[in-house]
Design a protein around this motif. Sequence first.
Motif, short mmCIF file in Angstrom:
data_model
loop_
_atom_site.label_atom_id
_atom_site.label_comp_id
_atom_site.label_asym_id
_atom_site.label_seq_id
_atom_site.Cartn_x
_atom_site.Cartn_y
_atom_site.Cartn_z
N LEU A 71 46.99 42.14 55.53
CA LEU A 71 47.69 40.96 55.01
C LEU A 71 48.38 41.21 53.68
O LEU A 71 49.04 40.32 53.14
CB LEU A 71 46.69 39.80 54.88
CG LEU A 71 45.99 39.39 56.18
CD1 LEU A 71 44.95 38.32 55.90
CD2 LEU A 71 46.99 38.90 57.19
N ARG A 72 48.16 42.39 53.12
CA ARG A 72 48.75 42.78 51.82
C ARG A 72 48.44 41.76 50.74
O ARG A 72 49.31 41.36 49.96
CB ARG A 72 50.25 42.97 51.98
CG ARG A 72 50.61 44.09 52.92
CD ARG A 72 52.09 44.34 52.95
NE ARG A 72 52.39 45.39 53.90
CZ ARG A 72 53.17 45.24 54.96
NH1 ARG A 72 53.74 44.08 55.18
NH2 ARG A 72 53.38 46.25 55.77
N MET A 73 47.20 41.33 50.71
CA MET A 73 46.75 40.40 49.67
C MET A 73 46.21 41.21 48.49
O MET A 73 45.73 42.31 48.64
CB MET A 73 45.67 39.48 50.22
CG MET A 73 46.14 38.59 51.35
SD MET A 73 44.80 37.64 52.06
CE MET A 73 44.75 36.28 50.93
N ALA A 74 46.31 40.62 47.30
CA ALA A 74 45.83 41.28 46.09
C ALA A 74 44.83 40.36 45.40
O ALA A 74 44.91 39.14 45.54
CB ALA A 74 47.00 41.59 45.16
N PRO A 75 43.91 40.94 44.62
CA PRO A 75 42.97 40.09 43.90
C PRO A 75 43.70 39.22 42.87
O PRO A 75 44.79 39.54 42.40
CB PRO A 75 42.05 41.08 43.19
CG PRO A 75 42.28 42.40 43.82
CD PRO A 75 43.64 42.35 44.45
N VAL A 76 43.09 38.12 42.49
CA VAL A 76 43.69 37.20 41.53
C VAL A 76 43.69 37.83 40.15
O VAL A 76 42.68 38.37 39.70
CB VAL A 76 42.89 35.87 41.51
CG1 VAL A 76 43.45 34.94 40.46
CG2 VAL A 76 42.93 35.23 42.87
N ALA A 78 44.93 37.05 36.04
CA ALA A 78 45.27 35.95 35.14
C ALA A 78 46.77 35.94 34.81
O ALA A 78 47.37 34.88 34.66
CB ALA A 78 44.46 36.04 33.86
N GLY A 79 47.40 37.08 34.70
CA GLY A 79 48.81 37.15 34.36
C GLY A 79 49.72 36.66 35.49
O GLY A 79 50.84 36.22 35.24
N ARG A 80 49.24 36.71 36.71
CA ARG A 80 50.07 36.32 37.84
C ARG A 80 49.77 34.90 38.32
O ARG A 80 50.41 34.41 39.23
CB ARG A 80 49.84 37.27 39.00
CG ARG A 80 50.35 38.67 38.70
CD ARG A 80 50.14 39.61 39.85
NE ARG A 80 50.80 39.08 41.04
CZ ARG A 80 50.60 39.53 42.26
NH1 ARG A 80 49.74 40.51 42.47
NH2 ARG A 80 51.22 39.01 43.29
N THR A 81 48.81 34.23 37.71
CA THR A 81 48.42 32.90 38.14
C THR A 81 49.40 31.87 37.59
O THR A 81 49.74 31.89 36.41
CB THR A 81 47.00 32.57 37.65
OG1 THR A 81 46.13 33.59 38.12
CG2 THR A 81 46.55 31.23 38.18
N GLN A 82 49.85 30.97 38.42
CA GLN A 82 50.75 29.91 37.99
C GLN A 82 50.01 28.59 38.07
O GLN A 82 49.37 28.28 39.08
CB GLN A 82 51.98 29.86 38.88
CG GLN A 82 52.84 31.09 38.81
CD GLN A 82 54.05 30.98 39.72
OE1 GLN A 82 54.25 29.98 40.39
NE2 GLN A 82 54.87 32.03 39.73
N TYR A 83 50.08 27.83 37.00
CA TYR A 83 49.43 26.52 36.96
C TYR A 83 50.50 25.45 37.05
O TYR A 83 51.55 25.54 36.42
CB TYR A 83 48.65 26.35 35.65
CG TYR A 83 47.51 27.32 35.54
CD1 TYR A 83 46.29 27.06 36.16
CD2 TYR A 83 47.65 28.50 34.83
CE1 TYR A 83 45.24 27.95 36.07
CE2 TYR A 83 46.60 29.40 34.73
CZ TYR A 83 45.41 29.13 35.36
OH TYR A 83 44.37 30.01 35.27
#
Length: 111
Positions: A71-76, A78-83
């Motif tokens: 699925l080409r998923m990556a771990p979460v 903090a720099g890539r998280t959008q609020y």
Amino acid sequence: MNRLTFFLLAALIFCALSLVSAQHQARTLFVAMERAQSEEKQLDVDWSRLQYQQSALGKSARIADAARTQLRMAPVMAGRTQYLSGIALPQAAPAPVAAAGASAPAGEERP
């Protein structure tokens, strides 16, 4: 005497045919029972295999590996998280008032 002999001969032939028929039916039922037992053993083997596969597929390391590779998923991160801002959630309704006959909390008097 001739009639009695004929009757006994007919009874003997009937009993012989009945015995042959009963033995044939017994053999047929025995073969069917053996087939059913063989099928039961095969189903038990299949059930054990499926339980093993289910436990292997449910391991978290395998799920994480499949998420990364297939699925080409990556771990979460903090720099890539959008609020999201500006979304207001509805307020919860206030708790219902206790019945008039209910006892008052400790330290309070009843009117």
